[in-house]
Design a protein around this motif. Structure first.
Motif, PDB file in Angstrom:
ATOM      1  N   ARG A  44       0.821  -1.221   0.000  1.00  0.00           N
ATOM      2  CA  ARG A  44       0.000   0.000   0.000  1.00  0.00           C
ATOM      3  C   ARG A  44       0.847   1.260   0.000  1.00  0.00           C
ATOM      4  O   ARG A  44       0.351   2.359  -0.306  1.00  0.00           O
ATOM      5  CB  ARG A  44      -0.939  -0.006   1.206  1.00  0.00           C
ATOM      6  CG  ARG A  44      -0.285   0.318   2.530  1.00  0.00           C
ATOM      7  CD  ARG A  44      -1.178   0.082   3.712  1.00  0.00           C
ATOM      8  NE  ARG A  44      -1.243  -1.345   4.049  1.00  0.00           N
ATOM      9  CZ  ARG A  44      -1.878  -1.823   5.114  1.00  0.00           C
ATOM     10  NH1 ARG A  44      -2.521  -0.990   5.915  1.00  0.00           N
ATOM     11  NH2 ARG A  44      -1.884  -3.112   5.375  1.00  0.00           N
ATOM     12  N   HIS A  45       2.135   1.123   0.369  1.00  0.00           N
ATOM     13  CA  HIS A  45       3.046   2.263   0.413  1.00  0.00           C
ATOM     14  C   HIS A  45       4.073   2.203  -0.723  1.00  0.00           C
ATOM     15  O   HIS A  45       5.151   2.782  -0.614  1.00  0.00           O
ATOM     16  CB  HIS A  45       3.757   2.315   1.761  1.00  0.00           C
ATOM     17  CG  HIS A  45       2.834   2.535   2.916  1.00  0.00           C
ATOM     18  ND1 HIS A  45       2.171   3.718   3.121  1.00  0.00           N
ATOM     19  CD2 HIS A  45       2.439   1.696   3.918  1.00  0.00           C
ATOM     20  CE1 HIS A  45       1.419   3.630   4.211  1.00  0.00           C
ATOM     21  NE2 HIS A  45       1.556   2.412   4.710  1.00  0.00           N
ATOM     22  N   LEU A 107       9.564   6.931   5.116  1.00  0.00           N
ATOM     23  CA  LEU A 107       8.367   6.219   5.551  1.00  0.00           C
ATOM     24  C   LEU A 107       8.481   5.988   7.049  1.00  0.00           C
ATOM     25  O   LEU A 107       9.356   5.268   7.510  1.00  0.00           O
ATOM     26  CB  LEU A 107       8.224   4.877   4.818  1.00  0.00           C
ATOM     27  CG  LEU A 107       6.946   4.088   5.128  1.00  0.00           C
ATOM     28  CD1 LEU A 107       5.706   4.854   4.689  1.00  0.00           C
ATOM     29  CD2 LEU A 107       6.975   2.719   4.468  1.00  0.00           C
ATOM     30  N   GLY A 111       3.670   3.274   8.827  1.00  0.00           N
ATOM     31  CA  GLY A 111       3.823   2.869   7.436  1.00  0.00           C
ATOM     32  C   GLY A 111       4.771   1.714   7.224  1.00  0.00           C
ATOM     33  O   GLY A 111       4.505   0.814   6.423  1.00  0.00           O
ATOM     34  N   GLU A 114       3.072  -1.515   8.277  1.00  0.00           N
ATOM     35  CA  GLU A 114       2.022  -1.825   7.298  1.00  0.00           C
ATOM     36  C   GLU A 114       2.638  -2.384   6.021  1.00  0.00           C
ATOM     37  O   GLU A 114       2.107  -3.332   5.423  1.00  0.00           O
ATOM     38  CB  GLU A 114       1.206  -0.576   6.995  1.00  0.00           C
ATOM     39  CG  GLU A 114       0.374  -0.098   8.170  1.00  0.00           C
ATOM     40  CD  GLU A 114      -0.247   1.265   7.949  1.00  0.00           C
ATOM     41  OE1 GLU A 114      -1.170   1.622   8.707  1.00  0.00           O
ATOM     42  OE2 GLU A 114       0.198   1.995   7.020  1.00  0.00           O
ATOM     43  N   GLN A 115       3.752  -1.818   5.601  1.00  0.00           N
ATOM     44  CA  GLN A 115       4.445  -2.321   4.419  1.00  0.00           C
ATOM     45  C   GLN A 115       4.962  -3.738   4.656  1.00  0.00           C
ATOM     46  O   GLN A 115       4.860  -4.608   3.776  1.00  0.00           O
ATOM     47  CB  GLN A 115       5.607  -1.381   4.072  1.00  0.00           C
ATOM     48  CG  GLN A 115       6.196  -1.592   2.690  1.00  0.00           C
ATOM     49  CD  GLN A 115       7.240  -0.534   2.382  1.00  0.00           C
ATOM     50  OE1 GLN A 115       8.301  -0.506   2.993  1.00  0.00           O
ATOM     51  NE2 GLN A 115       6.933   0.331   1.414  1.00  0.00           N
TER      52      GLN A 115
END
Length: 296
Positions: A44-45, A107, A111, A114-115
């Motif tokens: 998503r990143h 980031l 983030g 999440e990555q």
């Protein structure tokens, strides 16, 4: 007075220009043959690169272990885990995906975690050339924190199913400044850089109590029942040892602790900075044994 974010970011960017740690021959495990392939993983990143290490028997039907390197959430040197990835692929018979995740200040948290989670979801997909249904995660230092965060997100989101998490001397409580973690007998390796790492990674101090940042902190009291079974490695001279012990105790209370390995005389990054091949070999052998057992 707290370190200004702009200054912490600037120091981090300057430090990122330097080379990564050079592994000594005794702990690089260069004698272990490795079949490695570069892949790109969507998250998503944005896309991230990763290196896939294939075990001697090949990837087909082999379990998979997703690894996250250390570096204070700031340094981007996945190659420092080449020896560990070689060792685990060879001795545990698993495919190892070594993820080159994005770092701060580019980031920040959450983030990065999440990555990392998205990379694990990718690795678990049935279209991969390995058995994503037999899946583990792990990492060293900051990478261990990401592995713990991935396991937490997998618990909260109902998957992917993780058979094991290997947490290798991770930072698990950023609510306590690094200077306050130091005591007699501990090394000072992280005392100076700790404020820069913390400020760059999660600038707002009040937000460092977040469960993905400080699962060993006092604010995170949610149940961990059902979280992936864990191996926690701590080092006697590491200022992160006590928070690792606290998290191991929390996992034990949730019936999710496979083993707490406390390495006497060892410091943070012992497998990268030290020259004690026997210590590294013994530690890696125990990790490989847990991985092999959990993913068989």
């Amino acid at each position: 007075m707290a370190l200004p974010v702009w200054l912490a970011d600037g120091i981090a960017r300057l430090a990122q220009r330097g080379p990564g740690p050079k592994l000594g021959e005794a702990v690089s495990f260069a004698d272990i043959p490795a079949t490695a392939e570069a892949v790109t993983i969507p998250t998503r990143h944005g896309e991230v690169s990763a290196t896939v290490y294939v075990p001697p028997a090949g990837a087909a039907e082999a379990p998979v272990f997703v690894n996250f390197h250390g570096g204070g959430f700031v340094f981007r040197h996945p190659e420092q885990d080449d020896g560990l990835c070689r060792y685990l692929a060879h001795h545990a018979g698993v495919v190892v995906v070594n993820v080159d995740y994005d770092v701060a200040p580019g980031l920040r948290s959450p983030g990065q975690t999440e990555q990392a989670y998205d990379a694990v979801v990718w690795a678990a997909a049935p279209e991969r050339p390995w058995d994503g249904a037999r899946l583990g995660v792990g990492g060293s230092s900051a990478g261990g924190a990401h592995a713990a965060g991935v396991a937490r997100l997998a618990l909260e989101h109902g998957g992917p199913a993780l058979a094991v998490q290997l947490l290798h001397y991770p930072p698990l409580d950023l609510t306590v400044p690094s200077k306050q973690k130091w005591s007699k007998g501990k090394e000072r390796l992280l005392v100076g850089m700790g404020p820069i790492f913390d400020r760059t990674y999660r600038p707002v101090e009040a937000e460092r109590a977040d469960r993905l940042v400080s699962p060993a902190g006092p604010s995170d009291t949610a149940s961990l029942s059902g979280i992936a079974p864990a191996v926690v490695v701590t080092c006697e001279r590491d200022i992160l040892r006590e928070e690792g012990i606290r998290y191991a105790q929390r996992l034990r209370a949730a019936d999710a602790l496979l083993e707490h390995i406390d390495l006497p005389g060892a410091g943070h990054g012992y497998n990268l900075l030290g020259k004690d091949a026997d210590l590294v070999q013994g530690s890696y052998a125990r990790l490989a044994g847990h991985l092999r057992s959990a993913l068989r």
